[in-house]
Write a protein that holds these residues in place. Structure first.
Motif, mmCIF file in Angstrom:
data_model
loop_
_atom_site.group_PDB
_atom_site.id
_atom_site.type_symbol
_atom_site.label_atom_id
_atom_site.label_comp_id
_atom_site.label_asym_id
_atom_site.label_seq_id
_atom_site.Cartn_x
_atom_site.Cartn_y
_atom_site.Cartn_z
ATOM 1 N N THR A 28 -1.521 1.791 -2.803
ATOM 2 C CA THR A 28 -0.372 2.178 -1.973
ATOM 3 C C THR A 28 0.606 1.024 -1.757
ATOM 4 O O THR A 28 1.688 1.238 -1.214
ATOM 5 C CB THR A 28 -0.845 2.663 -0.589
ATOM 6 N N GLU A 29 0.237 -0.203 -2.169
ATOM 7 C CA GLU A 29 1.047 -1.383 -1.896
ATOM 8 C C GLU A 29 1.210 -2.229 -3.158
ATOM 9 O O GLU A 29 0.355 -2.210 -4.043
ATOM 10 C CB GLU A 29 0.386 -2.248 -0.814
ATOM 11 N N PHE A 30 2.292 -2.988 -3.187
ATOM 12 C CA PHE A 30 2.569 -3.887 -4.304
ATOM 13 C C PHE A 30 2.917 -5.248 -3.709
ATOM 14 O O PHE A 30 3.958 -5.416 -3.073
ATOM 15 C CB PHE A 30 3.728 -3.342 -5.140
ATOM 16 N N PHE A 31 2.014 -6.237 -3.899
ATOM 17 C CA PHE A 31 2.174 -7.557 -3.291
ATOM 18 C C PHE A 31 2.711 -8.575 -4.299
ATOM 19 O O PHE A 31 2.285 -8.608 -5.458
ATOM 20 C CB PHE A 31 0.831 -8.069 -2.769
ATOM 21 N N LEU A 119 7.104 -4.289 -13.610
ATOM 22 C CA LEU A 119 5.703 -3.999 -13.295
ATOM 23 C C LEU A 119 5.603 -3.101 -12.061
ATOM 24 O O LEU A 119 4.751 -2.204 -11.996
ATOM 25 C CB LEU A 119 4.936 -5.307 -13.060
ATOM 26 N N TYR A 120 6.472 -3.346 -11.103
ATOM 27 C CA TYR A 120 6.491 -2.483 -9.916
ATOM 28 C C TYR A 120 6.827 -1.039 -10.305
ATOM 29 O O TYR A 120 6.173 -0.089 -9.851
ATOM 30 C CB TYR A 120 7.502 -3.005 -8.898
ATOM 31 N N GLU A 121 7.841 -0.874 -11.146
ATOM 32 C CA GLU A 121 8.215 0.472 -11.584
ATOM 33 C C GLU A 121 7.075 1.139 -12.336
ATOM 34 O O GLU A 121 6.792 2.327 -12.152
ATOM 35 C CB GLU A 121 9.470 0.410 -12.466
ATOM 36 N N ASP A 122 6.391 0.364 -13.200
ATOM 37 C CA ASP A 122 5.232 0.910 -13.914
ATOM 38 C C ASP A 122 4.156 1.359 -12.931
ATOM 39 O O ASP A 122 3.528 2.412 -13.102
ATOM 40 C CB ASP A 122 4.637 -0.146 -14.854
ATOM 41 N N ALA A 123 3.929 0.541 -11.897
ATOM 42 C CA ALA A 123 2.901 0.854 -10.908
ATOM 43 C C ALA A 123 3.222 2.146 -10.174
ATOM 44 O O ALA A 123 2.332 2.972 -9.928
ATOM 45 C CB ALA A 123 2.764 -0.305 -9.924
ATOM 46 N N CYS A 124 4.483 2.324 -9.819
ATOM 47 C CA CYS A 124 4.868 3.560 -9.128
ATOM 48 C C CYS A 124 4.659 4.784 -10.023
ATOM 49 O O CYS A 124 4.200 5.841 -9.565
ATOM 50 C CB CYS A 124 6.322 3.470 -8.676
ATOM 51 N N LYS A 125 4.992 4.649 -11.300
ATOM 52 C CA LYS A 125 4.798 5.765 -12.231
ATOM 53 C C LYS A 125 3.321 6.092 -12.396
ATOM 54 O O LYS A 125 2.925 7.260 -12.430
ATOM 55 C CB LYS A 125 5.419 5.428 -13.581
ATOM 56 N N ARG A 129 3.471 7.544 -6.841
ATOM 57 C CA ARG A 129 4.055 7.379 -5.506
ATOM 58 C C ARG A 129 4.918 6.124 -5.475
ATOM 59 O O ARG A 129 4.807 5.268 -6.351
ATOM 60 C CB ARG A 129 2.963 7.270 -4.454
ATOM 61 N N THR A 130 5.760 6.001 -4.472
ATOM 62 C CA THR A 130 6.546 4.794 -4.261
ATOM 63 C C THR A 130 5.702 3.804 -3.473
ATOM 64 O O THR A 130 5.375 4.057 -2.301
ATOM 65 C CB THR A 130 7.849 5.093 -3.503
#
Length: 349
Positions: A28-31, A119-125, A129-130
């Motif tokens: 749920t988080e991106f640090f 990488l953040y965009e990949d993670a959301c996909k 979820r955002t």
């Protein structure tokens, strides 16, 4: 999808206890992290090996971040998408972690920011979820990720239109889930991602001979990489395998067909007597140095050689010996790159 340089390509050691698997549904988080107080002037694989050595020294399984991004815009696999991190207490399961390899008041490059944002965009996909954008200090009392990166995170991680750098290491695009990371043990020898030894080189050479080497950009070599997996997968599909049966990991039937026979684990040869530490080091030139270098290559620790081992001691010999020492817990306390009796015994066992 961001191109990520795999652990096998940058030369990661085996896990010191494999981290737990985490379903993407729990993220749920991106640090965002940084390296600490000092500026980082280098790029490339050396950054990952330095982080790995530090984190193993902390008693962790290996690199604690899911990914690392250098100033050139290259992304490196740490724990990947599916393994629990070791980066922020209380958030190692829910949070994916990316370290941008800068320190202190160092300014992050546009390339590094663009790759981290990708990488953040990949993670959301992947999670569907955002994800919440966070700096390390949002989950733990710390100065990380430094003032400049924290302002960037709070501004929404803007990165313009920059396209992330291509993978300079020649590995396949890898997010840790597209290609199998499984291993198989056949006749006492390990095959599959991360396996090392002469038998791995022989499989690669046989694949090339049969016309299944298109994914190699260098090699084949003694460490099983994503390129080996993909080439073996192509070979399996040529035999009519599909689905899970064509995962790029050898089975007895396909391996025997490829090699003509199943290789057996070679019985250990007697360890040659240790010639003494005085045979090694700057200015030394003798047959023991050649023997040492040849064995380092056989064991998969020859990456610092540019023209092969020889009788004259070089800094490549020292670096390769040190890499071997750091890979063995009993030798890490004396990883000076000069072989002693215990290093010699382990190397030739």
């Amino acid at each position: 999808m961001t191109t990520i340089i795999s652990r096998a390509t940058w030369g990661a050691k085996g896990w010191n206890g494999t981290p737990a698997s985490v379903p993407l549904s729990q993220r749920t988080e991106f640090f965002v992290h940084y390296d600490g107080g000092a500026h980082i002037t280098r790029t490339g694989y050396a950054i990952m090996r330095a982080i790995e050595a530090e984190h193993l020294g902390n008693g962790w399984s290996g690199v604690g971040y899911n990914f690392v991004v250098d100033q050139a815009g290259n992304a490196y696999e740490g724990r990947g998408w599916n393994l629990q991190g070791a980066h922020c207490p209380g958030h190692n399961v829910t949070g994916l972690a990316v370290q941008i390899a800068i320190g202190g008041d160092q300014k992050p490059s546009a390339k590094a920011l663009a790759t981290a944002r990708a990488l953040y965009e990949d993670a959301c996909k992947k999670t569907g979820r955002t994800l919440a954008k966070k700096g390390h200090r949002d989950g733990y009392a710390t100065a990380c990720p430094g003032a400049q990166l924290y302002v960037w995170v709070k501004a929404g991680m803007p990165a313009g239109d920059y396209v992330p750098a291509p993978n300079p290491g020649g590995s396949l695009p890898s997010d840790g889930s597209e290609l199998s990371r499984a291993q198989a043990t056949i006749s006492g020898l390990v095959y599959g991602y991360g396996a090392k030894g002469d038998h791995v080189t022989k499989v690669g050479q046989a694949l090339v001979k049969k016309g299944f080497g298109k994914h190699y950009t260098s090699g084949p070599g003694p460490t099983w990489t994503d390129a080996d997996t993909k080439n073996y997968q192509d070979y399996q599909e040529s035999l009519g395998y599909s689905g899970a049966a064509a995962d790029g990991v050898p089975g007895e039937t396909s391996l025997k067909k490829l090699l003509g026979t199943l290789p057996g684990k070679v019985s250990a040869k007697p360890v040659p007597p240790f010639p003494g530490a005085a045979k090694f080091g700057p200015g030394k030139n003798n047959a023991s140095i050649t023997l040492l270098g040849q064995q380092l290559v056989r064991k998969g620790y020859g990456r610092h050689y540019s023209s092969g081992p020889g009788p004259k001691w070089s800094d490549a010999d020292r670096k390769n010996v040190r890499a071997f020492q750091l890979a063995h817990a009993s030798l890490e306390g004396d990883a000076d790159g000069i072989p002693g009796p215990q290093t010699w015994k382990l190397l030739f066992s």
